[in-house]
Design an enzyme around this catalytic site. Structure first.
Site: not given
Length: 347
Positions: A80, A179, A251, A312
């Site tokens: 992000r 991913h 996450d 990732e």
């Protein structure tokens, strides 16, 4: 070493082609010319049963939207970007907020939704599929014509190497990753909560309430995020750590320590499969499939919570007040070069 190609169908008047690379040890990797997507990594278990160890959609058409980014090439930037705004020098970039209120994984039409030119070659101890394209100036509002090459190399040593390359004619931002969601049980038979995970990290990148980095690192010794000694993913996933509750599971980027050995190891005791990950990036984002989509997977099921763990490798994403932006800046004329190695073993 062998390479085969197969046309899966047509999307946007272009052929979606699957390229299969296989070695003599029973390892096979399949990559699409659309999205740079890895659909399959076929490996044997301790009984020599070969199965797919990444989550895969049952129908190739599901990859066109691919809201979960299954297997996809992520770019120009992974993760992000806080509030979809970032300063590149004295220039403010305003990006799409496709991860409201943030920009995520390169924007609304990131690298995961592009077609690529393909070059294949078989060498003595390895074979590769190289994808390339030019991301035009101001694509997703990123400056610069960015030349992109991503090479997927399978070796006779049972390694999948992903080499990333970029060069731009303007200062820009680049932080590419892959991913893929790993599930070593094979063909998505079980969830990943019984997988043992080790991460060479003593800290995580702190995130705010909107999952954007604050600029701080949080030391994790003794917490739910401590994987310096291998433990099952499910052991602490429902713990009370604020970051864990906010993410509804793991996450977050783990900030990697320097030193010898793998940066990450994933092990499934039931099958004996082992995945080791080596990267030159500063962090690895681990995401435990906390928000599955409704598309049907290879196992004929959909909406399967925590059935894959996305691994990732990337530099920390850009957060509050453009923190960590320096780790994503590619200067005009300079080269972005990165490599991640996935090594497959049986124990």
């Amino acid at each position: 070493m062998e390479i085969f190609e197969k046309v899966l169908g047509i999307s946007n008047n272009k052929e979606v082609i699957c390229y299969s690379i296989s070695n003599s040890k029973g390892i096979e990797v399949k990559i699409l010319n659309y999205g740079g997507i890895i659909t399959d990594i076929l490996t044997p278990d301790r009984n020599n049963k070969r199965e797919n160890i990444v989550l895969k959609y049952k129908n190739w058409e599901s990859y066109i939207d691919n809201t979960s980014y299954l297997g996809a090439l992520i770019g120009r930037t992974g993760g992000r970007i806080c509030n979809g705004e970032v300063y590149l020098g004295d220039k403010k970039l305003v990006l799409s907020k496709n991860y409201n209120p943030n920009q995520g994984h390169g924007g609304s039409e990131g690298f995961n939704k592009k077609f690529y030119e393909v070059k294949c070659e078989i060498l003595q101890n390895e074979a590769y599929v190289e994808l390339s394209r030019t991301s035009p100036d101001m694509e997703e509002n990123y400056p610069g014509n960015l030349e992109v090459k991503v090479k997927y190399i399978l070796t006779e040593d049972n390694e999948l190497k992903i080499n990333y390359y970029g060069k731009s004619d303007k200062d820009t931002l680049v932080n590419m990753t892959n991913h893929s969601y790993f599930n070593l049980s094979g063909n998505g038979k079980e969830d990943i909560l019984n997988h043992d995970l080790y991460i060479k990290s003593k800290s995580i990148v702190e995130l705010n309430e909107n999952q954007a980095p604050t600029g701080l690192l949080m030391f994790i010794e003794g917490t739910e995020y401590d994987f310096t000694t291998s433990k099952k993913i499910g052991k602490d996933i429902n713990g009370n750590h604020p970051q864990l509750i906010n993410g509804k599971g793991y996450d977050i980027p783990w900030y990697l320590e320097e030193g010898d050995g793998a940066d990450l190891e994933l092990y499934d005791e039931a099958t004996g499969r082992v995945l080791e990950v080596y990267t030159d990036r500063k962090s690895i984002v681990i995401y435990t499939h906390n928000y599955p989509d409704d598309e049907v997977l290879e196992n004929n099921k959909s909406g399967q919570w925590r059935y894959g763990v996305a691994i990732e490798p990337q530099n920390p994403p850009i957060g509050v007040d453009s923190c960590f932006v320096e780790d994503s800046i590619l200067k005009e004329g300079e080269e972005y070069v990165s490599q991640t190695v996935y090594k497959f073993e049986v124990r």
